[in-house]
Design an enzyme around this catalytic site. Structure first.
Site, PDB file in Angstrom:
ATOM      1  N   GLU A 108       0.820  -1.215   0.000  1.00 24.97           N
ATOM      2  CA  GLU A 108       0.000   0.000   0.000  1.00 24.97           C
ATOM      3  C   GLU A 108       0.851   1.260   0.000  1.00 24.97           C
ATOM      4  OE1 GLU A 108      -2.885  -0.536   3.172  1.00 24.97           O
ATOM      5  OE2 GLU A 108      -3.980  -1.975   1.905  1.00 24.97           O
ATOM      6  N   CYS A 148      -1.858  -4.558  -5.730  1.00 28.97           N
ATOM      7  CA  CYS A 148      -2.455  -5.782  -5.185  1.00 28.97           C
ATOM      8  C   CYS A 148      -1.446  -6.939  -5.252  1.00 28.97           C
ATOM      9  CB  CYS A 148      -3.678  -6.177  -5.999  1.00 28.97           C
ATOM     10  SG  CYS A 148      -5.081  -5.088  -5.814  1.00 28.97           S
ATOM     11  N   GLU A 178      -1.841  -9.879  -6.460  1.00 30.56           N
ATOM     12  CA  GLU A 178      -1.853 -10.593  -7.741  1.00 30.56           C
ATOM     13  C   GLU A 178      -0.965  -9.894  -8.762  1.00 30.56           C
ATOM     14  OE1 GLU A 178      -4.341  -9.604  -5.860  1.00 30.56           O
ATOM     15  OE2 GLU A 178      -6.096 -10.899  -6.031  1.00 30.56           O
TER      16      GLU A 178
HETATM   17  N1  THU Z   1      -6.112  -6.312  -2.524  1.00 26.72           N
HETATM   18  C1  THU Z   1      -5.308  -7.242  -3.104  1.00 26.72           C
HETATM   19  O1  THU Z   1      -4.096  -7.296  -2.875  1.00 26.72           O
HETATM   20  N2  THU Z   1      -5.873  -8.135  -3.949  1.00 26.72           N
HETATM   21  C2  THU Z   1      -7.210  -8.218  -4.208  1.00 26.72           C
HETATM   22  O2  THU Z   1      -7.613  -9.053  -4.989  1.00 26.72           O
HETATM   23  C3  THU Z   1      -8.138  -7.310  -3.539  1.00 26.72           C
HETATM   24  C4  THU Z   1      -7.527  -6.197  -2.772  1.00 26.72           C
HETATM   25  C5  THU Z   1      -5.508  -5.380  -1.578  1.00 26.72           C
HETATM   26  C6  THU Z   1      -5.447  -3.952  -1.999  1.00 26.72           C
HETATM   27  C7  THU Z   1      -5.412  -3.242  -0.670  1.00 26.72           C
HETATM   28  O3  THU Z   1      -4.064  -3.201  -0.214  1.00 26.72           O
HETATM   29  C8  THU Z   1      -6.201  -4.132   0.258  1.00 26.72           C
HETATM   30  O4  THU Z   1      -6.264  -5.395  -0.371  1.00 26.72           O
HETATM   31  C9  THU Z   1      -7.597  -3.643   0.554  1.00 26.72           C
HETATM   32  O5  THU Z   1      -8.291  -3.362  -0.600  1.00 26.72           O
END
Ligand code: THU
Length: 146
Positions: free
Chosen positions: A52, A61, A63
């Site tokens: 983040e 994210c 992925e």
């Molecule tokens: N996030 C992911 O890493 N992958 C996902 O598929 C959904 C959301 C993360 C982004 C952010 O750091 C946190 O989860 C909350 O949205």
């Protein structure tokens, strides 16, 4: 949802790699920790966690972290993706890739690629095509793209 196909790496092992990667999640704002493991055609597994940012929008994210690691190391075809996520400090729950990740995955992965979601020992398997039907992809822009 589909039955998990036979994979070169067992789905449970791929999920374990995603769970291990989740431990490195940097999520001081959401406190939502995600881990991913992407199995390359070469047999290598690329892991990622969410990272983040204080200005929020640059957040990456799990992925896409895994995908970008893989592509930046020369891997361009993929056999499966495992994902688990949820509130930090708690076991992972079923957590499907966000829309941006689905789009980015569809740049390199076929609609048939299994996407394995994990929650405390349970697995749910979808194809990428189920998660992103009618995807707009490379072939729409480059008709002769292979
Ligand atoms: N996030 C992911 O890493 N992958 C996902 O598929 C959904 C959301 C993360 C982004 C952010 O750091 C946190 O989860 C909350 O949205």
């Amino acid at each position: 949802m589909i039955d998990c196909p036979a994979l070169p790496v067992p789905a449970a092992d791929l999920m374990k790699a995603a769970e291990d990667a989740r431990r490195f999640s940097y999520m001081p704002y959401s406190h939502f920790a995600v881990g991913a493991a992407l199995l390359g055609g070469s047999g290598r597994v690329y892991t990622g966690c969410n990272i983040e940012s204080a200005s929020f929008s640059p957040t990456n994210c799990a992925e896409r972290t895994a995908l970008f690691k893989a592509v930046s190391e020369g891997e361009r075809d993929f056999a499966a993706l495992a994902v688990t996520g949820g509130p930090a400090g708690k076991p992972g729950v079923f957590c499907a890739p966000c829309g941006v990740c689905r789009q980015m995955l569809s740049e390199f992965c076929t609609p048939e690629m299994p996407v394995i979601l994990g929650a405390v020992g349970k697995l749910q398997v979808y194809t990428l095509g189920e998660l992103l039907p009618l995807a707009f992809g490379p072939r729409d822009v480059l008709p002769h793209h292979t």
